[in-house]
Design an enzyme around this catalytic site. Structure first.
Site: not given
Ligand code: 5GP
Ligand code: ZN
Length: 113
Positions: A97, A99
């Site tokens: 995810h 980041h």
């Protein structure tokens, strides 16, 4: 929101983290294994895998992450910082995810490989 995603769970509040900044589009929290005096992860609430996917899906959200990174560095390390997006397992990505790592607060080394 993606099932079985650590950063979706942190964004939703179901897994705790030490948050330093939060709004309706992104969150920022301290890395559990800091590599520098300041080591904060800036994470969009939107679940996409990497920075190129984010840029394609919502470029303004990437710009908001850059502004958040600067804001954190202004507060914690005199406005100076390194911003890293590990992309792919061989580059060190372990959470898929997107980041941005915000690293600062000291003289940083440079040994990426
Ligand atoms: P990556 O390796 O994907 O670029 O970065 C993932 C980062 O997430 C790592 O630096 C790791 O230390 C951090 N991390 C992994 N699990 C947790 C967690 O449960 N909480 C927090 N705050 N950071 C985590
Ligand atoms: Zn996610």
């Amino acid at each position: 929101m993606s099932d079985d995603c650590l950063f979706c769970a942190i964004a939703a509040g179901s897994i705790p983290a030490e948050k330093v900044l939060e709004n309706d589009r992104l969150i920022a929290f301290r890395d559990i294994a800091p590599k520098a005096p300041t080591h904060v992860l800036v994470v969009p609430r939107l679940h996409v895998e990497n920075v190129a996917e984010l840029a394609a899906a919502d470029a303004s959200l990437l710009a908001e992450m850059a502004a958040a990174a600067q804001q954190i560095a202004d507060k914690e390390c005199g406005g100076e910082f390194r911003w890293i997006f590990n992309t792919g397992a061989t580059a060190g990505q372990s959470v898929f995810h997107v980041h941005g790592h915000v690293l600062g607060g000291g003289e940083l080394g440079w040994e990426p490989a």
